[in-house]
Every structure is written in structure tokens, then in C-alpha cells.
Design a protein around this motif. Structure first.
Motif, PDB file in Angstrom:
ATOM      1  N   LEU A  32       0.832  -1.204   0.000  1.00  0.00           N
ATOM      2  CA  LEU A  32       0.000   0.000   0.000  1.00  0.00           C
ATOM      3  C   LEU A  32       0.865   1.252   0.000  1.00  0.00           C
ATOM      4  O   LEU A  32       0.608   2.207  -0.724  1.00  0.00           O
ATOM      5  CB  LEU A  32      -0.921   0.009   1.227  1.00  0.00           C
ATOM      6  CG  LEU A  32      -2.141  -0.903   1.158  1.00  0.00           C
ATOM      7  CD1 LEU A  32      -2.833  -0.956   2.510  1.00  0.00           C
ATOM      8  CD2 LEU A  32      -3.113  -0.412   0.102  1.00  0.00           C
ATOM      9  N   ALA A  33       1.898   1.225   0.819  1.00  0.00           N
ATOM     10  CA  ALA A  33       2.769   2.394   0.900  1.00  0.00           C
ATOM     11  C   ALA A  33       3.465   2.653  -0.430  1.00  0.00           C
ATOM     12  O   ALA A  33       3.533   3.787  -0.909  1.00  0.00           O
ATOM     13  CB  ALA A  33       3.792   2.200   2.016  1.00  0.00           C
ATOM     14  N   GLU A  34       3.961   1.598  -1.043  1.00  0.00           N
ATOM     15  CA  GLU A  34       4.632   1.759  -2.331  1.00  0.00           C
ATOM     16  C   GLU A  34       3.696   2.300  -3.394  1.00  0.00           C
ATOM     17  O   GLU A  34       4.127   2.994  -4.313  1.00  0.00           O
ATOM     18  CB  GLU A  34       5.187   0.414  -2.807  1.00  0.00           C
ATOM     19  CG  GLU A  34       6.651   0.242  -2.497  1.00  0.00           C
ATOM     20  CD  GLU A  34       7.159  -1.118  -2.935  1.00  0.00           C
ATOM     21  OE1 GLU A  34       8.133  -1.582  -2.331  1.00  0.00           O
ATOM     22  OE2 GLU A  34       6.558  -1.706  -3.860  1.00  0.00           O
ATOM     23  N   ALA A  35       2.412   1.975  -3.255  1.00  0.00           N
ATOM     24  CA  ALA A  35       1.448   2.448  -4.247  1.00  0.00           C
ATOM     25  C   ALA A  35       0.947   3.838  -3.907  1.00  0.00           C
ATOM     26  O   ALA A  35       0.013   4.335  -4.539  1.00  0.00           O
ATOM     27  CB  ALA A  35       0.267   1.475  -4.338  1.00  0.00           C
ATOM     28  N   GLY A  36       1.548   4.467  -2.919  1.00  0.00           N
ATOM     29  CA  GLY A  36       1.204   5.842  -2.618  1.00  0.00           C
ATOM     30  C   GLY A  36       0.063   6.007  -1.627  1.00  0.00           C
ATOM     31  O   GLY A  36      -0.408   7.119  -1.422  1.00  0.00           O
ATOM     32  N   LEU A  37      -0.396   4.918  -1.020  1.00  0.00           N
ATOM     33  CA  LEU A  37      -1.473   5.056  -0.035  1.00  0.00           C
ATOM     34  C   LEU A  37      -0.840   5.069   1.351  1.00  0.00           C
ATOM     35  O   LEU A  37      -0.611   4.052   1.982  1.00  0.00           O
ATOM     36  CB  LEU A  37      -2.454   3.886  -0.165  1.00  0.00           C
ATOM     37  CG  LEU A  37      -3.236   3.886  -1.481  1.00  0.00           C
ATOM     38  CD1 LEU A  37      -4.002   2.588  -1.653  1.00  0.00           C
ATOM     39  CD2 LEU A  37      -4.203   5.052  -1.536  1.00  0.00           C
TER      40      LEU A  37
END
Lengths: 322, 286, 333
Positions: free
Chosen positions: C136-141
Motif C-alpha cells: 500500500l505504501a509503495e502504491a502511494g497510499l
């Protein structure tokens, strides 16, 4: 001669969650034979304006301001006059999705219906008119007896254009007419629209999210954000040299092919288009703005002169930089 | 999942008609369960009621009066509720059980499985209900279980079709494609995507199938095809009619079972419709 | 990465055909394509050209009628274990992020779905919660905790697409298939999603095949562009070449009508987008080809070939290849 004029329009939807201000003070005018593009994304209020022109908003919606069709305020009209003006004064071309046309009625019938509702002609004459209109938009006359699902997306869009022209309106509002169409079909439909607009000297209000389409079809352009116009001016200028940070971002979303600055460099805005029910304070764009100043969070800016017949609603506009 | 259940309950609770129905049903079920504790079968055994007044209109001793044999109508209605509700629920379970199994299997596996199962379903669908019920009830031994079997065997096809079409609809959804792309096998698809999306439909169908089963049992008992040794609302109506309760004006004999049937059926139907609305994802908050 | 980097293309399609309706519809009609590691290929074309069918076939959502698919040096078999192994290396994101997420599952469940499926075979190791949060973090969330417990309808369209991306990338595939990744998103946020996709390429060496009708998207993120028409690739090459110097009449016409282009005279083709159940004889583009319509093909003496001889891309003599009789006539250097 100004055929469509909107003065200080405010539209607020009433819902269980409270009031939703969809349009917050919009002014625009389109003259005979003139073309104005209205660009914006979801929630900016552009489709609300289209519905507002013909008083098609849901019951109970709060509308303030004036919408003048050929000088007459649509919201001051009596029901009889309104019915007469709808479709003959101004007409809307909707998106050609399957649900814009009645799926169980032949398209010939649908066009005839529009003609018969507004003019006292015989059924035969109405059918002849429907035939003429279909041919004019590039559909073979024998398709009169076809159902919407038997036609392609591009053909359905043409039918909607024919339908809009059924009663010879002076004002045409096109609400996302080419969204969801293939590029080539979109080009065909746009060419058709341009032709018809020239031929009949229509006042055209073209609503879409695709800025680059507007540059080719419209003389002037207005960009909407959070219920207001944030920039307006000649379409070429607004597209190639946008003054408002939002217009800049919107223009950058449609990169020019061959332009080295956008090669391997997709540009977008952080955050999401604002929810009209929960707008930020001050300038509604400031939370996504790359050049926001501290005062932008508290001061909402009106449209200012930006040179060259352009206006933009931004603190940075109209300020000479060192 | 838990969150879904609680939000669904909240929405159901806001539907007043549904809540009233729920209360009515709970009362009837409580009555049915409690009956053996407040009376015994002997109380309505004609052998023991000889001393009672016959055809007596409601009084303090007999709240709903007595029938032609002196049996308390109120007690009969109470004992009858056990049969009517039990048969209604058991038959529904059979109907929904077979129907769902067939529907899910046909809808999910498709092709030959689907074709075969659907032809079988069609065959059962066209069998006329009443003649079949009469034949079966006459041929098999007369008992509650026969009634349950008869109703189940003739009602499952419509559930099967309903469930199958829901399965087909869910199968074509994009998130099922996504699950397949992620590497999901059949078990995962059924367990995580198909079944949870079909279950609400099955639950709503169940709630709506119960009143149908109850009415069917009533019909069969009324026609004299039920178990002659047990009392059900249908059998009460049958006896009342046969013994001339209408011409006698003995409304306390035929009205209570009739009213009870109407109330239960109506309550289940209203509750079922409310459940359908509540569980339909299209009407969820956006 | 502990795996040794293999040589050779990541994906290799050889004479792939996908037919529907018992051979009535040739959705993909002999396509051969190679995708290198860390490369982004844009597959462009209009509806009915077969581009979506092709990527669905690559990930096994549509059965191949014939031809072979080779991923990371291994041929893909159509059986269950073969497909499962394939889906560890190849993943997909869809055009409609709302429809692609089960509304009853939380975002955390959606992202974890792939992990749970493959963990059963021992292919995934590590704490699920951490893997989900990382994806999720890598996807910008960010922060991931804010999203894990929420439902798809509670977040915006752009965020839903990020959830889809997180779910696909959580498996660390080598190839990501993107079906119109930004078509249903608001214009101002498209750039962010495209930049996110490129970040996986630049940082992790992931390859991407992006199916789109939007040539501007190809200009934004693609290394190579392949143009499809009626089930076949008619032009392929480096993005700058194909988009600025198109050789196939169809590509030329497509580019000429794109509003985001300058300096090209509009060539609006007549007729509807073609129907893959009625593929014309000869060169499948000939009924709409401006060269045929204007008589140029006749002048070049190839009009009979255009009408009668079917053709494929030129053999691999150059990076920029075209399937056109006019071009084959005078091979470029």
C-alpha cells in the motif's frame, strides 16, 4: 447577439447529508455562431450547468441567479412557456451511452416524438424530417427503424445530435458528447458538430473534461473547479499558456505528442478533485496547488484580468513578477 | 463481514414494518415452543374432552371457544402452530438446500453440468404441483415428513433458477476476473466471491419461501392429505368446514387458524422483502 | 534479488491466436511480440482490435486457440499449476477500479488476496500484514493503516486504482499488464498513476504492457509502441519513432486526429471501427486505407496486393517494423 447568458448562477442540491453547492457563482455568455468550451473534472459543476439551462435539475434544488435564453430568464418562465422553449430554443446533446436513448423504441420514433411535441405537423411530415436529420448526421435513412442497441457508439452519438437538432434550436449544449468514443469516431463526431454549428450559426456550449478537444472545437474556453470558473479566455491561449495552476495541471494531463518535456514525464496533481459537499477554505484549489501561498488558505480569489482577453482566479495572476 | 452484518441490521431495524413482522414471528415461534409446557396432547384428545361443552363460543374458560368435540380451539391453534411452523421451516430448508446446491453447481461449473442440471430442473418445474402432491401423499404414508418431502421436492426448481442466475451474474463481475488473474482456484472463487454474494439472495429467498411452504402445508391438510393424527392449522380449517362451522356461525372455530396463517405468512413476507432491500448491494451507501 | 537475472526477453509471444465462437471471431489473429526486462510497451488501438483480449490471454483469462507464450524463458502451459506459476510472474490491473474490487472486502483483504492464494503453495513468505502495508505504501497510499480497514466505496477513484496496483504488485511480478489504467480516472490525477507505474519500472525493473487507446499515454510512459488493428500488430517500434514518424497509414490517421498532436493534417477515416467477425480479405485495413481510397496504392502498383494479400510485420530487420504493402515495397534503411 448573445443567445445564452448565465449570470451569477448558484446551484445547491439538497440531500440528506446536507446542502451541496455544485455551482457557486458562474457567469458566461455565448453569442450566435460562437463556441464556448467548459472544461472540468468530476464534481466541478459543469454538468449541473447543462441541466440548469433547461431547468432540468431535480425538484427542490436551490437555484439563484439568471439563465437567459435569447434574453428571457428560464427560471422566470411559466411552465407553458418553458415547455415551448425546451428543445426549440436550446437543446442538449448528451453522452451517447445506451441509456440516453429509449432502448425499446426505434430511433426514428424518438426523433419524430421530439418534432411532434413541438410542431403541429402530420406524422408523415415528422417522419420525413426525422429522415432528413439522420441523413444530415451521416446515418443511412433506412436506420430509422433500428433500435439503439443495434447501433454502434458513434452512430448513437450521431442520433443524439440529430435528436437535439430536431426542433431547430439556436443554442446547443453538448455534454461530454465524445467521451467513451474511440479516437477516430470522436474525430468524426467532432467534425460533424463543427459543420452543423457553422451551418446553422448555433451558439455552442461544449462541456467536457478533455481540454485538448476544446482547443480545436471552441473559440473560447472556461475551466471550472469546485463550482466556479477559475480561468477563461481564447482556447488556444488557455491551453498553451494557462495562468491558473489548475488549468496548467489539466493541460499537462493531455501531453502533446512530440513534446520532449512530457516524454517519460507524466504530470499530475496530488489529491483528488474536491467533494462539493466539503470544500476547503479559501481558494478551493490551494491544498493541491504547487504555488500556494499562506494567504490562499483563507482568501478566495475572484477572476482577475490576466492579459490577452484572459481572466484567472489566482493570487499570482495580475501581479508583475520581478 | 462483521461490519456488514451490523450495518445491515441497523438498516433493517429502521424499517418499522419489518420490525413489527419480526416481533409477530417471534411471538408465534415462542408460542409454538412453549405449548408442550402449558398443556399436553391429552387436552385436545377427543377422548378426554367429552365433558366439555361443544360448539361453545369464547368464554373465560375457553378463550377461543370449543369445537364439535368439545376440544379447546385455542389449544388446537397452539398445537397446530407447531406443525405448521415446523413443516414450513423444514420444507423450506429442503427447498432452499436442494435449490441452492443445484443453482450454485450449475451456475459455477457451466457447460455440461449446467445444461444437465437445468434440464432436470425444468423437468421438475413443469410438474403440476397439486396433482403430484395428491398422488405422493396418497401413495406414501401419511405423516408430516411426507408433507415436508412433497413440498421440498416440488418447490426447489424456482430457487435453483434464481440462485443460478445470481451466480452467473457474480461470475461475470470484474472482481472475479481479478481474483482469477491473481491465481485463484475454484475453491477460492466460490468461497470468497461467489458464495458471499449469493448468500444474501438465498437468505431473502428463504424468508420468502417459508410462507409459501406454510400455505402449501395448509392446503394439503385442508384437502385431507395431511397426517390425520396431528393437528395443524390446515386440518383445523378442514374439520371446521366439514362439520359445518360456517353455517353454524361458529366463527371462533374457523377464524383463529385463518387469522394465524395470514399473520404468519404476512409477517414472513414483509420481513423477507425488507431483507432483500437491506442486503441488496446496489442500495448500499455510496 | 536472490534470483539470478536471466537473459533473453521476459515475455515472448509466438503466433498467438485467440478465437471466439468456434472460429467465427478472430479477436487476436497471429501476434508475435517480445517484451524485454524493465521495458514498457504500449499496446494501442481502437475497440475491437484485440488488445484487451491479448493481455487477458497472456494472463490466462482467455484460452489460446494456438501459439505459444513464454515467460522468463519457460513456456506457459494451460493447466492449473502452470497458470498458477504464471500468475506469480505476471499480474494485471483493470480499467474499472470500482468494478474490479469486491465491495464486501476491505482494502486490506483486497491487497492480501493474491498473497493468501499463493501462500498456500508456499510461494509467499513473510508476515501478511507487513507485506500488505508495504504494498500500500509503495502504491502511494500512506499511511497504510489508514486504508487497510476501509472499503472501496469509501475512497476515491484514484485511490481505488492504487489499491488495485498495490494488490498486483504485492506479489512482486516481473510483468504488469495494465488494461486502460487511467481511462476512467479524472484527468488531473492520471499523471500521478502513470508516474507510479513508471516508478516500479525504474526501481524494480518491472516490465509493463499498457493497453490503451490514448496515444498521449504512450508518449508519457512507453518505451515501445505496438499498434493493433483487427487482431494484428500493424506497426511496432520505439515510441519516438512510431509516434513522430508513423509509417503505417492507420497509425498516421490515428495520430492525425488525436487532439494532442500538432503539425499533422487531419485524416478522418470513414466507416465504423471494424468488426473482428468480418475481417476483410487481403490487408485487413484496405477498405479504410487512405492510400487505396486516394488512388495512391494504384499508382504504386500494389492495390491488388492490398486487396488480396494478407500480410504481417516485416521480419526483424529494424526496431521499427510495419505491416503495409506500400512500406514493404520500398524497405527503409
Amino acid at each position: 447577439m448573445t443567445l445564452l447568458e448565465i449570470r451569477d448562477l448558484h446551484v445547491t442540491y439538497r440531500s440528506e447529508r446536507g446542502d451541496v453547492p455544485a455551482v457557486r457563482g458562474v457567469n458566461l455568455a455565448v453569442g450566435e455562431g460562437d463556441t464556448l468550451g467548459l472544461a472540468g473534472e468530476s464534481g466541478c459543476g459543469k454538468s449541473t450547468i447543462a441541466a440548469a439551462v433547461l431547468r432540468l435539475l431535480p425538484k427542490g434544488t436551490d437555484v439563484r441567479g439568471e439563465v437567459l435564453l435569447d434574453g428571457e430568464d428560464v427560471y422566470a418562465m411559466k411552465p407553458g412557456r418553458l415547455r415551448a422553449v425546451r428543445w426549440t430554443g436550446a437543446a442538449i446533446v448528451f453522452q451517447g451511452a445506451l441509456h440516453s436513448l429509449n432502448p425499446v423504441k426505434k430511433i426514428g420514433w424518438q426523433i419524430e416524438e421530439a418534432v411532434l411535441l413541438h410542431t403541429k405537423v402530420s406524422g408523415k411530415a415528422a417522419r420525413a424530417r426525422a429522415q432528413d436529420l439522420l441523413v444530415r448526421v451521416g446515418i443511412p435513412a433506412d436506420r430509422l427503424d433500428h433500435y439503439p442497441h443495434q447501433m454502434s457508439g458513434g452512430q448513437r452519438q450521431r442520433v443524439l445530435i440529430a435528436l437535439a437538432l430536431a426542433c431547430d434550436p439556436h443554442v446547443l449544449i453538448a455534454d461530454e458528447p465524445t467521451t467513451a468514443l474511440d479516437v477516430m469516431v470522436q474525430a468524426q463526431v467532432l467534425a460533424l458538430l463543427e459543420e452543423l454549428q457553422h451551418e446553422k450559426a448555433l451558439a455552442l456550449l461544449f462541456i467536457t473534461h478533455d481540454l485538448s478537444v476544446l482547443t480545436h472545437t471552441c473559440r473560447r474556453l472556461a475551466v471550472m473547479y469546485a463550482g466556479r470558473i477559475v480561468e477563461e479566455g481564447p482556447s488556444e491561449l488557455v491551453f498553451t499558456d494557462p495562468q491558473h495552476p489548475y488549468s496548467r495541471a489539466l493541460a499537462a494531463a493531455f501531453p502533446t505528442i512530440g513534446d520532449p518535456t512530457s516524454r517519460m514525464n507524466p504530470q499530475g496533481l496530488a489529491g483528488d478533485p474536491p467533494d462539493p459537499a466539503a470544500l476547503p477554505t479559501g481558494c478551493p484549489f490551494h491544498i493541491r496547488c504547487a504555488v500556494a501561498t499562506p494567504e490562499c488558505a483563507t482568501v478566495d480569489v475572484a477572476l482577475r484580468d490576466a492579459g490577452g482577453e484572459r481572466r484567472a482566479a489566482c493570487v499570482h495572476v495580475g501581479v508583475t513578477h520581478v | 463481514m462483521k461490519r456488514n452484518v451490523s450495518s445491515a441490521w441497523r438498516r433493517l431495524a429502521s424499517d418499522k414494518l419489518a420490525m413489527i413482522s419480526l416481533v409477530v414471528l417471534v411471538l408465534f415461534i415462542v408460542m409454538a415452543i412453549v405449548t408442550p409446557w402449558v398443556s399436553s396432547r391429552d387436552d385436545i384428545n377427543p377422548v378426554n374432552t367429552g365433558g366439555n361443552p361443544t360448539w361453545a363460543s369464547p368464554s373465560r374458560e375457553f378463550i377461543l371457544g370449543t369445537d364439535y368435540l368439545g376440544r379447546s380451539v385455542a389449544l388446537q391453534v397452539m398445537w397446530g402452530s407447531r406443525v405448521s411452523l415446523f413443516v414450513g421451516l423444514a420444507a423450506t430448508l429442503l427447498t432452499i438446500g436442494i435449490g441452492s446446491l443445484v443453482g450454485i453447481t450449475a451456475g459455477f461449473f457451466g457447460k455440461w453440468t449446467d445444461a444437465t442440471l437445468m434440464r432436470i430442473t425444468d423437468w421438475f418445474l413443469v410438474i403440476p404441483f397439486l396433482p403430484t402432491a395428491i398422488v405422493l401423499a396418497s401413495v406414501l404414508e401419511r405423516s408430516i415428513w411426507t408433507i415436508v418431502f412433497v413440498i421440498g421436492i416440488t418447490s426447489w426448481p424456482s430457487t435453483a433458477r434464481l440462485v443460478r442466475s445470481q451466480v452467473l451474474s457474480v461470475r461475470s463481475r470484474l472482481y472475479v476476473d481479478r481474483a482469477r488473474a491473481l491465481g485463484a482456484g475454484r475453491a477460492h472463487l466460490i468461497r470468497r466471491h461467489i458464495f458471499p454474494n449469493v448468500l444474501p439472495l438465498i437468505m431473502a429467498s428463504t424468508t420468502l419461501a417459508v410462507p409459501i411452504s406454510i400455505l402449501t402445508e395448509t392446503t394439503l391438510s385442508f384437502l385431507g392429505l395431511g397426517d390425520p393424527t396431528t393437528v395443524s392449522w390446515g386440518s383445523i380449517l378442514n374439520e371446521a368446514r366439514q362439520k359445518g362451522a360456517v353455517t353454524r356461525g361458529a366463527w371462533w372455530y374457523y377464524m383463529p387458524p385463518g387469522v394465524a396463517i395470514v399473520m404468519v405468512v404476512l409477517a414472513f413476507t414483509l420481513l423477507g422483502r425488507a431483507l432483500e432491500t437491506v442486503l441488496d448491494p446496489r442500495l448500499r451507501e455510496r | 534479488m536472490s534470483e539470478p537475472v536471466k537473459s533473453g526477453p521476459l515475455l515472448s509471444l509466438t503466433n498467438v491466436q485467440v478465437q471466439f465462437g468456434g472460429g467465427r471471431v478472430h479477436a487476436v489473429d497471429t501476434v508475435s511480440l517480445e517484451v524485454g526486462r524493465g521495458e514498457v510497451v504500449a499496446l494501442v488501438g481502437e475497440s475491437g482490435c484485440g488488445k484487451t483480449t491479448l493481455i487477458r490471454a497472456i494472463i490466462g483469462l482467455e484460452p489460446l486457440t494456438s501459439g505459444t507464450i513464454t515467460v522468463d524463458g519457460e513456456k506457459v502451459t494451460g493447466n492449473a499449476s502452470g497458470l498458477r506459476a504464471l500468475r506469480r510472474k505476471v499480474q494485471m490491473i483493470f480499467q474499472d477500479p470500482t468494478g474490479a474490487l469486491n465491495p464486501r472486502h476491505t482494502i486490506g483483504d483486497a491487497v492480501a488476496e493474491g498473497l493468501r492464494i499463493h501462500r498456500k503453495r508456499g510461494a509467499v513468505k513473510g508476515d501478511e500484514a507487513t507485506l500488505v502495508a508495504d504494498a500500500l505504501a509503495e502504491a502511494g497510499l500512506r499511511p497504510p493503516e489508514r486504508f487497510v480497514g476501509r472499503y472501496p466505496h469509501e475512497v476515491s477513484g484514484g485511490q481505488r486504482q492504487r489499491v488495485l496496483i498495490a494488490g498486483a504488485m504485492a506479489l512482486h511480478p516481473k510483468l504488469l499488464l495494465a488494461d486502460e489504467p487511467v481511462a476512467s480516472l479524472d484527468a488531473s490525477i492520471r499523471g500521478e498513476i502513470l508516474a507510479l507505474m513508471r516508478s516500479y519500472v525504474d526501481r524494480d525493473g518491472v516490465s509493463i504492457i499498457a493497453v490503451t487507446h490514448d496515444l498521449g499515454l504512450a508518449w508519457n510512459i512507453a518505451d515501445r509502441v505496438a499498434v493493433m488493428y483487427l487482431g494484428r500488430i500493424v506497426e511496432i517500434g520505439p515510441a519516438e519513432d512510431v509516434l513522430r514518424n508513423p509509417q503505417h497509414p492507420y497509425t498516421q490517421a490515428l495520430l492525425s486526429v488525436v487532439p494532442e498532436i500538432e503539425g499533422m493534417e487531419q485524416q478522418i477515416l470513414t466507416g465504423e471501427t471494424p468488426d473482428p467477425s468480418r475481417i476483410p480479405s487481403g490487408c485487413r485495413f484496405h477498405p479504410r486505407c487512405p492510400l487505396v481510397a486516394s488512388g495512391e496504392a494504384e499508382r504504386l502498383g500494389i492495390v491488388d496486393r492490398c486487396r488480396g494479400v494478407d500480410l504481417e510485420l516485416e521480419p526483424e530487420i529494424a526496431p521499427h517494423r510495419v505491416a503495409c504493402h506500400a512500406v514493404h515495397l520500398s524497405p527503409r534503411t
